[in-house]
Design a protein around this motif. Sequence first.
Motif, PDB file in Angstrom:
ATOM      1  N   LEU A 173       0.799  -1.066  -0.087  1.00  0.00           N
ATOM      2  CA  LEU A 173       0.100   0.331   0.297  1.00  0.00           C
ATOM      3  C   LEU A 173       1.014   1.378  -0.066  1.00  0.00           C
ATOM      4  CD1 LEU A 173      -2.407  -0.941   2.359  1.00  0.00           C
ATOM      5  CD2 LEU A 173      -2.619  -0.804   0.487  1.00  0.00           C
ATOM      6  N   SER A 174       2.395   1.084  -0.219  1.00  0.00           N
ATOM      7  CA  SER A 174       3.003   2.093  -0.104  1.00  0.00           C
ATOM      8  C   SER A 174       3.291   3.255  -1.724  1.00  0.00           C
ATOM      9  CB  SER A 174       4.219   1.701  -0.196  1.00  0.00           C
ATOM     10  OG  SER A 174       4.584   1.094  -0.710  1.00  0.00           O
ATOM     11  N   HIS A 175       2.392   2.826  -2.279  1.00  0.00           N
ATOM     12  CA  HIS A 175       2.393   3.373  -4.048  1.00  0.00           C
ATOM     13  C   HIS A 175       0.901   4.842  -3.222  1.00  0.00           C
ATOM     14  CE1 HIS A 175      -1.727   1.623  -3.786  1.00  0.00           C
ATOM     15  NE2 HIS A 175      -2.304   2.569  -4.172  1.00  0.00           N
ATOM     16  N   THR A 176       1.000   5.377  -2.532  1.00  0.00           N
ATOM     17  CA  THR A 176       0.865   6.596  -2.129  1.00  0.00           C
ATOM     18  C   THR A 176       0.555   7.095  -0.859  1.00  0.00           C
ATOM     19  OG1 THR A 176      -1.259   8.601  -3.077  1.00  0.00           O
ATOM     20  CG2 THR A 176      -2.091   6.107  -2.674  1.00  0.00           C
ATOM     21  N   THR A 177      -0.419   7.633  -0.460  1.00  0.00           N
ATOM     22  CA  THR A 177      -1.022   8.038   1.036  1.00  0.00           C
ATOM     23  C   THR A 177      -2.242   8.104   0.520  1.00  0.00           C
ATOM     24  OG1 THR A 177      -0.494  10.465   0.716  1.00  0.00           O
ATOM     25  CG2 THR A 177       1.575   8.964   2.047  1.00  0.00           C
ATOM     26  N   PHE A 178      -2.897   7.528   2.443  1.00  0.00           N
ATOM     27  CA  PHE A 178      -4.342   7.974   2.064  1.00  0.00           C
ATOM     28  C   PHE A 178      -4.328   8.963   3.346  1.00  0.00           C
ATOM     29  CE2 PHE A 178      -3.800   4.188  -0.477  1.00  0.00           C
ATOM     30  CZ  PHE A 178      -4.671   4.071  -1.772  1.00  0.00           C
ATOM     31  N   VAL A 184      -9.170   6.608   1.448  1.00  0.00           N
ATOM     32  CA  VAL A 184      -9.253   7.886  -0.154  1.00  0.00           C
ATOM     33  C   VAL A 184      -8.197   8.767  -0.299  1.00  0.00           C
ATOM     34  CG1 VAL A 184     -10.560   9.760  -0.453  1.00  0.00           C
ATOM     35  CG2 VAL A 184     -11.753   8.142   0.309  1.00  0.00           C
ATOM     36  N   SER A 185      -7.138   8.809  -0.816  1.00  0.00           N
ATOM     37  CA  SER A 185      -5.667   9.255  -1.281  1.00  0.00           C
ATOM     38  C   SER A 185      -6.436  11.220  -1.674  1.00  0.00           C
ATOM     39  CB  SER A 185      -5.507   9.179  -2.786  1.00  0.00           C
ATOM     40  OG  SER A 185      -5.959   9.583  -4.075  1.00  0.00           O
ATOM     41  N   ALA A 186      -5.220  12.284  -1.425  1.00  0.00           N
ATOM     42  CA  ALA A 186      -5.342  13.008  -1.508  1.00  0.00           C
ATOM     43  C   ALA A 186      -6.155  13.113  -2.968  1.00  0.00           C
ATOM     44  CB  ALA A 186      -3.955  14.385  -1.754  1.00  0.00           C
ATOM     45  N   ASP A 187      -6.013  13.324  -3.869  1.00  0.00           N
ATOM     46  CA  ASP A 187      -7.030  13.571  -5.105  1.00  0.00           C
ATOM     47  C   ASP A 187      -7.508  12.721  -4.833  1.00  0.00           C
ATOM     48  OD1 ASP A 187      -6.090  11.006  -5.200  1.00  0.00           O
ATOM     49  OD2 ASP A 187      -5.011  11.177  -7.332  1.00  0.00           O
ATOM     50  N   GLY A 188      -8.845  12.477  -3.849  1.00  0.00           N
ATOM     51  CA  GLY A 188      -9.969  12.118  -4.423  1.00  0.00           C
ATOM     52  C   GLY A 188     -10.067  10.259  -4.925  1.00  0.00           C
TER      53      GLY A 188
END
Length: 151
Positions: free
Chosen positions: A50-55, A84-88
Amino acid sequence: MEAYLHGVSTRSVDDLIKALGADTGISKSEVSRICADLDSEVTAFRDRPLSHTTFPYVFLDATYCKARVNHRVVSQAVVIATGVSADGRREILGFTVGDSEDGAFWTAFLRSLKARGLTGVQLAISDAHAGLVAALRAVFLGAAWQRCRVH
């Protein structure tokens, strides 16, 4: 596979295969092979990093389903985390099944998400289950908690 996933019995799947024009139905060993294929796909999904982005936002919930355990039908808790990522963008982060949704169960589930690389959680949204809220506070230090409006 789809029929089996929806809880259709092996016998009914067999009848369906025959109704579709196959000379023979589906054997129990074929159902087992299909389930083994499904198990490997589910395992790959559940274990992916799950390290590909922050949630920053994580929704947590549980439902109860009947399941066959040791030749008995029992009620099992199915818990799920949606990030839910920062970009929604929304993504199912993980799920697991257990006997009940007590604090130890939620803690183990949240720790497994963190071990797979879940970071950056700022707000967790869930019902007010005491074990879940305590687990959130223990695993995601500093993250805020909000009761889900649906609950």
